[in-house]
Design a protein around this motif. Structure first.
Motif, PDB file in Angstrom:
ATOM      1  N   LEU A  88       0.806  -1.220   0.000  1.00 53.33           N
ATOM      2  CA  LEU A  88       0.000   0.000   0.000  1.00 53.33           C
ATOM      3  C   LEU A  88       0.842   1.276   0.000  1.00 53.33           C
ATOM      4  CD1 LEU A  88      -2.851   1.097   0.003  1.00 53.33           C
ATOM      5  CD2 LEU A  88      -2.853   1.008   2.504  1.00 53.33           C
ATOM      6  N   PRO A  89       1.884   1.404   0.835  1.00 53.97           N
ATOM      7  CA  PRO A  89       2.688   2.641   0.784  1.00 53.97           C
ATOM      8  C   PRO A  89       3.320   2.886  -0.580  1.00 53.97           C
ATOM      9  CG  PRO A  89       3.159   1.402   2.786  1.00 53.97           C
ATOM     10  CD  PRO A  89       2.331   0.510   1.924  1.00 53.97           C
ATOM     11  N   ILE A  94       3.372   6.090  -5.635  1.00 48.89           N
ATOM     12  CA  ILE A  94       3.286   6.196  -7.099  1.00 48.89           C
ATOM     13  C   ILE A  94       2.116   7.089  -7.493  1.00 48.89           C
ATOM     14  CG2 ILE A  94       2.853   4.903  -9.215  1.00 48.89           C
ATOM     15  CD1 ILE A  94       4.328   2.552  -7.955  1.00 48.89           C
ATOM     16  N   ALA A  95       0.984   6.926  -6.796  1.00 51.84           N
ATOM     17  CA  ALA A  95      -0.193   7.743  -7.103  1.00 51.84           C
ATOM     18  C   ALA A  95       0.080   9.225  -6.856  1.00 51.84           C
ATOM     19  CB  ALA A  95      -1.386   7.268  -6.273  1.00 51.84           C
ATOM     20  N   LEU A  96       0.761   9.545  -5.758  1.00 50.95           N
ATOM     21  CA  LEU A  96       1.071  10.944  -5.452  1.00 50.95           C
ATOM     22  C   LEU A  96       2.046  11.527  -6.470  1.00 50.95           C
ATOM     23  CD1 LEU A  96       1.409  10.824  -1.551  1.00 50.95           C
ATOM     24  CD2 LEU A  96      -0.538  11.578  -2.925  1.00 50.95           C
ATOM     25  N   LEU A 100       1.273  14.661  -8.931  1.00 52.78           N
ATOM     26  CA  LEU A 100       2.136  15.841  -8.999  1.00 52.78           C
ATOM     27  C   LEU A 100       2.548  16.147 -10.437  1.00 52.78           C
ATOM     28  CD1 LEU A 100       3.755  18.044  -7.579  1.00 52.78           C
ATOM     29  CD2 LEU A 100       5.600  16.387  -7.244  1.00 52.78           C
ATOM     30  N   LEU A 101       2.892  15.110 -11.199  1.00 55.59           N
ATOM     31  CA  LEU A 101       3.268  15.322 -12.597  1.00 55.59           C
ATOM     32  C   LEU A 101       2.092  15.835 -13.417  1.00 55.59           C
ATOM     33  CD1 LEU A 101       5.460  12.129 -13.214  1.00 55.59           C
ATOM     34  CD2 LEU A 101       6.248  14.481 -12.881  1.00 55.59           C
ATOM     35  N   GLY A 174      -1.783  18.724  -6.289  1.00 50.97           N
ATOM     36  CA  GLY A 174      -2.837  18.939  -7.268  1.00 50.97           C
ATOM     37  C   GLY A 174      -4.160  18.287  -6.954  1.00 50.97           C
ATOM     38  N   LEU A 175      -4.306  17.695  -5.762  1.00 51.36           N
ATOM     39  CA  LEU A 175      -5.577  17.066  -5.402  1.00 51.36           C
ATOM     40  C   LEU A 175      -6.557  18.055  -4.801  1.00 51.36           C
ATOM     41  CD1 LEU A 175      -4.319  13.699  -3.865  1.00 51.36           C
ATOM     42  CD2 LEU A 175      -5.101  14.165  -6.192  1.00 51.36           C
TER      43      LEU A 175
END
Length: 331
Positions: A88-89, A94-96, A100-101, A174-175
């Motif tokens: 999970l971490p 990777i999702a964060l 950001l990109l 960006g969320l």
């Protein structure tokens, strides 16, 4: 009569009774193992033994057993998949990173903090802004709704809220829309090279062509609002912007005393707002109104190719004329 000594390994014979034949005495000592190699060979099963069809004397069974043990050992040594809570971490990281990109190069969400763009945008709407096309040289166009940084002095009187740490992190990746960045959102009315003006109750004119703004200007508001202006020539690389709620928008009309005379540099533009993403019942695209496609509004730009064509034709005509003159009057 003396009896001779017997071997210690033999037992005395029982006396035979009358009429009985004497029975031999059975030795209690076990036979010794074979002493020679030839005798030992005779004790092994032959290669033709049906219990060992391979003829290897049991070696095949031994090898098969060893191979099975090695295979089972290899299975035991295989790595087990990680538990989900351990993965999970990594997935979150990777999702964060992707978020950001995306926020940096592709799309960013912005929140509408005021009523200056009513009825097109309402206070609290979330819009998605295209940040990709400017990387490929795309310039703001008339009629687009754009987000841009404060050119300097436009938001001096607007207080900036202080976000909490969670909001800072979410806005950084960006969320969540940023509350610290001093950005504005307006509609592009004129671009570099245009002349824009508005007098009395309107309409707004671009390059002398009146704009029909009923489809996006706030109902009841006049095109000029309470601030007539122009004619203003928009310098190259800059844009003239106005809010759709002309009576409640501090746009280019109100900052003509600042650097740029109310215009905004294209370098300050973050990108074009292309859709309302939130709330769900407000979802809609943000297209360019048809009024900006009417004939004549681009006359300044249309004259440029004609002028270039004329400039290119003059040298050709002069060269051809000289050639003809030289042919008719040879030296």
């Amino acid at each position: 009569m003396a009896v001779g000594a017997r071997s210690g390994t033999e037992e005395p014979e029982e006396p035979a009774g009358r009429g009985e034949t004497p029975r031999p005495v059975t030795s209690s000592v076990h036979p010794s193992p074979p002493r020679s190699g030839a005798q030992a060979q005779t004790q092994r099963p032959s290669s033709a033994d049906s219990s060992d069809p391979s003829g290897t004397g049991g070696t095949s069974d031994t090898l098969n057993t060893s191979a099975g043990e090695e295979a089972s050992g290899g299975m035991k040594k295989a790595k087990k998949p990680r538990a989900f809570w351990k993965e999970l971490p990594i997935l979150i990281g990777i999702a964060l990173l992707l978020a950001l990109l995306i926020k940096t190069f592709l799309v960013q969400a912005f929140s509408i903090p005021s009523d200056s763009m009513q009825d097109t945008l309402q206070r609290g709407d979330r819009v998605l802004v295209d940040k990709l096309t400017p990387w490929f040289g795309s310039k703001p166009q008339r009629g687009e709704v754009v987000v841009f940084h404060d050119p300097g002095g436009w938001l001096n009187e607007t207080p900036t809220p202080e976000p909490n740490p969670v909001q800072k992190v979410l806005s950084f990746i960006g969320l969540m829309p940023s509350a610290e960045e001093k950005d504005l959102i307006k509609r592009v009315i004129a671009v570099g090279g245009d002349t824009v003006e508005c007098h009395g109750t309107g309409p707004v004119k671009v390059n002398g062509k009146a704009l029909k703004e009923d489809s996006y200007v706030y109902p009841g508001a006049t095109p000029c609002g309470d601030r007539a202006f122009g004619p203003i020539h928009v310098p190259k690389g800059r844009i003239w912007v106005m809010g759709d709620h002309r009576d409640d928008s501090l746009d280019s009309r109100y900052h003509q005393n600042l650097k740029g005379n109310g215009t905004v540099s294209e370098n300050e533009v973050v990108g074009r707002a292309f859709t309302i993403a939130w709330p769900v019942n407000r979802w809609a695209m943000l297209p360019v109104p048809d009024t900006f496609d009417q004939p004549g509004i681009n006359k300044a730009m249309a004259a440029t190719p004609a002028a270039l064509g004329l400039a290119g034709a003059v040298p050709i005509v002069m060269w051809r004329r000289r050639r003809l003159t030289g042919t008719r009057n040879p030296r």
